[in-house]
Enzyme design. Sequence first.
Site, PDB file in Angstrom:
ATOM      1  N   GLU A  29       0.786  -1.149  -0.090  1.00 19.96           N
ATOM      2  CA  GLU A  29      -0.214  -0.172  -0.065  1.00 19.96           C
ATOM      3  C   GLU A  29       0.772   1.307  -0.070  1.00 19.96           C
ATOM      4  O   GLU A  29       1.989   1.349   0.342  1.00 19.96           O
ATOM      5  CB  GLU A  29      -0.917  -0.187   1.138  1.00 19.96           C
ATOM      6  CG  GLU A  29      -2.091  -1.210   1.141  1.00 19.96           C
ATOM      7  CD  GLU A  29      -3.081  -1.244   2.171  1.00 19.96           C
ATOM      8  OE1 GLU A  29      -2.959  -0.487   3.220  1.00 19.96           O
ATOM      9  OE2 GLU A  29      -3.863  -2.060   1.726  1.00 19.96           O
ATOM     10  N   ALA A  53       0.520   5.793   1.034  1.00 23.67           N
ATOM     11  CA  ALA A  53      -0.116   6.910   1.639  1.00 23.67           C
ATOM     12  C   ALA A  53      -1.281   7.714   0.430  1.00 23.67           C
ATOM     13  O   ALA A  53      -2.007   7.937   0.770  1.00 23.67           O
ATOM     14  CB  ALA A  53       0.597   8.109   2.047  1.00 23.67           C
ATOM     15  N   TYR A  97      -3.522   6.334  -1.869  1.00 24.41           N
ATOM     16  CA  TYR A  97      -4.212   5.212  -2.002  1.00 24.41           C
ATOM     17  C   TYR A  97      -4.114   4.619  -3.178  1.00 24.41           C
ATOM     18  O   TYR A  97      -4.013   3.339  -3.460  1.00 24.41           O
ATOM     19  CB  TYR A  97      -5.450   5.373  -1.504  1.00 24.41           C
ATOM     20  CG  TYR A  97      -5.744   5.863   0.104  1.00 24.41           C
ATOM     21  CD1 TYR A  97      -4.540   5.697   0.780  1.00 24.41           C
ATOM     22  CD2 TYR A  97      -6.870   6.111   0.508  1.00 24.41           C
ATOM     23  CE1 TYR A  97      -4.753   6.018   2.278  1.00 24.41           C
ATOM     24  CE2 TYR A  97      -7.121   6.538   1.801  1.00 24.41           C
ATOM     25  CZ  TYR A  97      -5.967   6.492   2.646  1.00 24.41           C
ATOM     26  OH  TYR A  97      -6.058   6.758   4.038  1.00 24.41           O
ATOM     27  N   GLU A 120      -2.018  -9.850  -6.234  1.00 20.65           N
ATOM     28  CA  GLU A 120      -1.865 -10.631  -7.532  1.00 20.65           C
ATOM     29  C   GLU A 120      -1.027  -9.942  -8.551  1.00 20.65           C
ATOM     30  O   GLU A 120      -0.238 -10.301  -9.237  1.00 20.65           O
ATOM     31  CB  GLU A 120      -3.314 -10.722  -8.070  1.00 20.65           C
ATOM     32  CG  GLU A 120      -4.130 -11.524  -7.206  1.00 20.65           C
ATOM     33  CD  GLU A 120      -5.030 -10.707  -6.258  1.00 20.65           C
ATOM     34  OE1 GLU A 120      -4.489  -9.856  -5.510  1.00 20.65           O
ATOM     35  OE2 GLU A 120      -6.242 -10.877  -6.183  1.00 20.65           O
ATOM     36  N   CYS A 178      -9.467  -8.320  -7.483  1.00 15.74           N
ATOM     37  CA  CYS A 178     -10.271  -7.182  -7.887  1.00 15.74           C
ATOM     38  C   CYS A 178     -10.241  -7.023  -9.372  1.00 15.74           C
ATOM     39  O   CYS A 178      -9.547  -7.813 -10.121  1.00 15.74           O
ATOM     40  CB  CYS A 178      -9.710  -5.933  -7.386  1.00 15.74           C
ATOM     41  SG  CYS A 178      -8.068  -5.378  -8.224  1.00 15.74           S
ATOM     42  N   CYS A 203      -7.001  -6.616 -11.297  1.00 10.07           N
ATOM     43  CA  CYS A 203      -6.139  -7.945 -11.196  1.00 10.07           C
ATOM     44  C   CYS A 203      -6.696  -8.907 -12.327  1.00 10.07           C
ATOM     45  O   CYS A 203      -5.953  -9.338 -12.766  1.00 10.07           O
ATOM     46  CB  CYS A 203      -6.044  -8.351  -9.926  1.00 10.07           C
ATOM     47  SG  CYS A 203      -5.065  -7.547  -8.855  1.00 10.07           S
TER      48      CYS A 203
END
Length: 130
Positions: free
Chosen positions: A44, A46, A48, A55, A86, A89
């Site tokens: 991840e 900051a 986003y 994956e 998702c 992916c």
Amino acid sequence: MTEEKLMELAVSMMERAYVPYSHFPVGAALECSDGTVFTGCNVENAAYGACICAERTAVVKAVSEGHRDFVRIAVAGGSDDFCYPCGTCRQVLYEFAPDMDVICRNKAGKTHKLPLRELLPHGFGGSHLG
Ligand code: THU
């Protein structure tokens, strides 16, 4: 490699996840036709939108090492429902291996295996571009 072993690798990758924002670790293990396995975790950021799923981490590792012929991917998450890839992916996997299988695991350790084509019906691929 057995499906169980592939999933074990995916589960172990949850420990490597960098998830200070969602606190939702995901692990993946991507198997190629020659048996090579590439693992991945979510990373991840900051900002986003810069987050990378487990994956896609595995796919980028594989492709950058010269592997594109994927057979199946195991995906492990920590929710009650199975951790299905998702949409982004699904599209990235479809680019290289529309006929691959996806094995998803939930918190309780149950798995659901299904063809990528079922997760992404009528997917868009390079052939559409002519
Ligand atoms: N995530 C994955 O890594 N793979 C999935 O299949 C679903 C979502 C990540 C993205 C983000 O880091 C966190 O899970 C919450 O969405």
